[in-house]
Design a protein around this motif. Structure first.
Motif, PDB file in Angstrom:
ATOM      1  N   UNK A 116      -3.146   2.544  -8.944  1.00  0.00           N
ATOM      2  CA  UNK A 116      -3.114   2.505  -7.493  1.00  0.00           C
ATOM      3  C   UNK A 116      -2.140   3.515  -7.102  1.00  0.00           C
ATOM      4  N   UNK A 117      -2.515   4.297  -6.057  1.00  0.00           N
ATOM      5  CA  UNK A 117      -1.301   5.345  -5.889  1.00  0.00           C
ATOM      6  C   UNK A 117      -1.388   5.416  -4.049  1.00  0.00           C
ATOM      7  N   UNK A 118      -0.549   6.101  -3.912  1.00  0.00           N
ATOM      8  CA  UNK A 118      -0.277   6.242  -2.334  1.00  0.00           C
ATOM      9  C   UNK A 118       0.206   7.492  -1.763  1.00  0.00           C
ATOM     10  N   UNK A 119       0.078   7.695  -0.503  1.00  0.00           N
ATOM     11  CA  UNK A 119       0.838   8.922   0.082  1.00  0.00           C
ATOM     12  C   UNK A 119       1.276   8.403   1.487  1.00  0.00           C
ATOM     13  N   UNK A 120       2.376   9.303   1.806  1.00  0.00           N
ATOM     14  CA  UNK A 120       2.967   8.876   2.982  1.00  0.00           C
ATOM     15  C   UNK A 120       3.280  10.115   3.932  1.00  0.00           C
TER      16      UNK A 120
ATOM     17  N   UNK B  43       4.943  -2.368  -2.993  1.00  0.00           N
ATOM     18  CA  UNK B  43       4.947  -3.789  -3.335  1.00  0.00           C
ATOM     19  C   UNK B  43       3.587  -4.272  -3.131  1.00  0.00           C
ATOM     20  N   UNK B  44       2.946  -3.665  -1.851  1.00  0.00           N
ATOM     21  CA  UNK B  44       1.508  -4.023  -1.779  1.00  0.00           C
ATOM     22  C   UNK B  44       0.645  -3.751  -2.590  1.00  0.00           C
ATOM     23  N   UNK B  45       0.712  -2.467  -3.089  1.00  0.00           N
ATOM     24  CA  UNK B  45      -0.272  -1.972  -4.170  1.00  0.00           C
ATOM     25  C   UNK B  45       0.031  -2.757  -5.539  1.00  0.00           C
ATOM     26  N   UNK B  46       1.187  -3.130  -6.246  1.00  0.00           N
ATOM     27  CA  UNK B  46       1.530  -3.726  -7.095  1.00  0.00           C
ATOM     28  C   UNK B  46       0.916  -5.097  -6.935  1.00  0.00           C
TER      29      UNK B  46
END
Length: 68
Positions: free
Chosen positions: A40-44, A11-14
């Motif tokens: 935008x991408x992410x990793x956890x 949601x934050x990236x969007x």
């Protein structure tokens, strides 16, 4: 984004992506879009003694490179 769920990170990236799109910054040299766009991408990960921030950054960077 510590203490953020994967859904919250998405949601934050969007929100960031949409905000950049709304600025409509001209991108005169692009053959794809007349305005600057953002991917935008992410990793956890769950930290353990066997992991390090560098490992997360390296893994994320490799995944981003593959997507490009």
């Amino acid at each position: 984004m510590p203490n953020t769920s994967p859904e919250g990170a998405v949601q934050g990236a969007e929100k960031i992506r949409a905000a950049v799109q709304a600025l409509q910054i001209p991108h005169g040299n692009s053959l794809v879009n007349q305005y600057v766009t953002l991917s935008v991408g992410g990793a956890s990960t769950t930290p353990t003694y066997a992991t390090s921030p560098k490992m997360l950054i390296t893994t994320t960077d490799q995944a981003l490179y593959q997507e490009k």
